[in-house]
Design an enzyme around this catalytic site. Structure first.
Site, mmCIF file in Angstrom:
data_model
loop_
_atom_site.group_PDB
_atom_site.id
_atom_site.type_symbol
_atom_site.label_atom_id
_atom_site.label_comp_id
_atom_site.label_asym_id
_atom_site.label_seq_id
_atom_site.Cartn_x
_atom_site.Cartn_y
_atom_site.Cartn_z
ATOM 1 N N LYS A 156 43.854 32.530 39.766
ATOM 2 C CA LYS A 156 44.388 31.695 38.700
ATOM 3 C C LYS A 156 45.880 31.982 38.454
ATOM 4 O O LYS A 156 46.405 33.001 38.932
ATOM 5 C CB LYS A 156 43.574 31.942 37.425
ATOM 6 C CG LYS A 156 42.132 31.421 37.468
ATOM 7 C CD LYS A 156 41.477 31.769 36.137
ATOM 8 C CE LYS A 156 40.189 31.063 35.889
ATOM 9 N NZ LYS A 156 39.669 31.359 34.531
ATOM 10 N N TYR A 160 36.839 21.823 35.461
ATOM 11 C CA TYR A 160 36.158 22.415 34.304
ATOM 12 C C TYR A 160 35.345 21.384 33.516
ATOM 13 O O TYR A 160 35.081 21.584 32.324
ATOM 14 C CB TYR A 160 37.178 23.128 33.406
ATOM 15 C CG TYR A 160 37.614 24.475 33.961
ATOM 16 C CD1 TYR A 160 36.682 25.485 34.204
ATOM 17 C CD2 TYR A 160 38.955 24.743 34.245
ATOM 18 C CE1 TYR A 160 37.063 26.717 34.726
ATOM 19 C CE2 TYR A 160 39.346 25.979 34.761
ATOM 20 C CZ TYR A 160 38.389 26.960 34.994
ATOM 21 O OH TYR A 160 38.761 28.193 35.502
ATOM 22 N N PHE A 193 37.604 25.376 23.667
ATOM 23 C CA PHE A 193 38.660 25.992 24.478
ATOM 24 C C PHE A 193 39.062 25.139 25.686
ATOM 25 O O PHE A 193 39.930 25.519 26.450
ATOM 26 C CB PHE A 193 38.251 27.404 24.934
ATOM 27 C CG PHE A 193 36.993 27.456 25.774
ATOM 28 C CD1 PHE A 193 37.018 27.191 27.140
ATOM 29 C CD2 PHE A 193 35.769 27.792 25.193
ATOM 30 C CE1 PHE A 193 35.871 27.250 27.901
ATOM 31 C CE2 PHE A 193 34.607 27.852 25.959
ATOM 32 C CZ PHE A 193 34.658 27.581 27.318
ATOM 33 N N ARG A 222 30.419 36.782 41.904
ATOM 34 C CA ARG A 222 30.439 36.852 40.431
ATOM 35 C C ARG A 222 30.389 38.316 39.977
ATOM 36 O O ARG A 222 31.010 38.690 38.989
ATOM 37 C CB ARG A 222 29.261 36.077 39.835
ATOM 38 C CG ARG A 222 29.179 34.607 40.232
ATOM 39 C CD ARG A 222 30.059 33.719 39.420
ATOM 40 N NE ARG A 222 29.810 33.821 38.003
ATOM 41 C CZ ARG A 222 30.476 33.104 37.085
ATOM 42 N NH1 ARG A 222 31.427 32.256 37.462
ATOM 43 N NH2 ARG A 222 30.231 33.236 35.812
ATOM 44 N N THR A 273 33.002 37.280 32.205
ATOM 45 C CA THR A 273 33.980 36.218 31.934
ATOM 46 C C THR A 273 35.138 36.712 31.075
ATOM 47 O O THR A 273 36.305 36.461 31.407
ATOM 48 C CB THR A 273 33.278 35.031 31.233
ATOM 49 O OG1 THR A 273 32.313 34.494 32.133
ATOM 50 C CG2 THR A 273 34.272 33.954 30.846
ATOM 51 N N ARG A 333 38.158 41.651 37.141
ATOM 52 C CA ARG A 333 38.588 41.403 35.761
ATOM 53 C C ARG A 333 38.644 42.699 34.959
ATOM 54 O O ARG A 333 39.524 42.896 34.129
ATOM 55 C CB ARG A 333 37.632 40.394 35.114
ATOM 56 C CG ARG A 333 37.794 38.974 35.672
ATOM 57 C CD ARG A 333 36.617 38.090 35.325
ATOM 58 N NE ARG A 333 36.867 36.676 35.589
ATOM 59 C CZ ARG A 333 35.936 35.737 35.506
ATOM 60 N NH1 ARG A 333 34.690 36.053 35.187
ATOM 61 N NH2 ARG A 333 36.233 34.475 35.752
ATOM 62 N N ASN A 343 41.609 35.681 32.747
ATOM 63 C CA ASN A 343 40.713 36.564 33.494
ATOM 64 C C ASN A 343 40.907 36.476 35.002
ATOM 65 O O ASN A 343 40.030 36.822 35.777
ATOM 66 C CB ASN A 343 39.268 36.292 33.094
ATOM 67 C CG ASN A 343 38.890 34.837 33.305
ATOM 68 O OD1 ASN A 343 39.634 34.093 33.947
ATOM 69 N ND2 ASN A 343 37.749 34.439 32.795
ATOM 70 N N HIS A 375 38.623 32.683 39.428
ATOM 71 C CA HIS A 375 37.485 31.779 39.254
ATOM 72 C C HIS A 375 36.566 31.896 40.459
ATOM 73 O O HIS A 375 37.037 32.021 41.587
ATOM 74 C CB HIS A 375 37.961 30.315 39.146
ATOM 75 C CG HIS A 375 36.820 29.343 39.277
ATOM 76 N ND1 HIS A 375 36.010 29.018 38.219
ATOM 77 C CD2 HIS A 375 36.314 28.688 40.365
ATOM 78 C CE1 HIS A 375 35.056 28.181 38.644
ATOM 79 N NE2 HIS A 375 35.228 27.971 39.940
ATOM 80 N N GLU A 401 32.849 21.991 43.715
ATOM 81 C CA GLU A 401 34.200 22.537 43.555
ATOM 82 C C GLU A 401 34.946 22.614 44.887
ATOM 83 O O GLU A 401 36.143 22.317 44.943
ATOM 84 C CB GLU A 401 34.126 23.924 42.911
ATOM 85 C CG GLU A 401 33.656 23.864 41.458
ATOM 86 C CD GLU A 401 33.393 25.233 40.857
ATOM 87 O OE1 GLU A 401 33.625 26.258 41.530
ATOM 88 O OE2 GLU A 401 32.948 25.268 39.693
#
Ligand code: IDP
Ligand code: MG
Length: 150
Positions: free
Chosen positions: A10, A50, A58, A86, A92, A103, A113, A116, A127
């Protein structure tokens, strides 16, 4: 075909020059990178990416941050990669993520964070197609890897 997932470095991680460290985590686990590109995400693409969060309070801020500067989008593959990636990323909210995770090791914020990763086979398929054409996804054939036996 091995399981594939979309991993995105990100904007906050790109700005902090953490791309190499993040990529290393997936390489060290034994996963293969089969596509990558650096790009600035448009507002429209951020909203599609998203879309599952479109009703959350948010959502607007998330899309704004996600499209604020360059990201690196990647397709990675390997056994059970969706679940394992993950775990490699951590919780998260980076402030809650355990040490040893991306993270947990590199961020102490909530929403910033760093990374993704798709959370299911269905979301990975959706995605990956947002970022890559099929012909942009390469493969490496290890059955003929001469360096393995040199
Ligand atoms: P994930 O990235 O671990 O899959 P999701 O629940 O899918 O987490 O949320 C997508 C992204 O939205 C998160 O990575 C984080 O950047 C942001 N986010 C999620 N929940 C909140 C929140 O409550 N406040 C602010 N940002 C949030
Ligand atoms: Mg998610």
């Amino acid at each position: 075909m091995p399981e594939q997932t979309l991993i995105i470095i990100k904007p906050d991680a790109m700005q902090r020059s953490l791309a190499g460290k993040i990529i290393s985590r997936f390489e060290e686990k034994g996963f293969q990178i089969v596509a990558s590109k650096v790009m600035v995400v448009s507002d429209a693409l951020a909203a599609k990416h998203y879309a599952v969060h479109k009703d959350k309070d948010f959502f607007e801020g998330l899309c704004k941050n996600f499209s604020s500067s360059a990201i690196m989008a990647m397709v990675w593959q390997g056994n059970n990669i969706i679940e394992l990636s993950r775990k490699i990323m951590g919780a998260t909210f980076a402030q809650d993520a355990k040490p040893g995770t991306i993270r947990g090791d590199f961020s102490c914020t909530k929403g910033f964070n760093l990374v993704h990763g798709s959370d299911s086979l269905e979301s990975a398929k959706y995605e990956i197609a947002l970022y890559f054409d099929e012909n942009e996804i390469a493969d490496y054939d290890l059955s003929n890897a001469r360096w393995l036996n040199d």
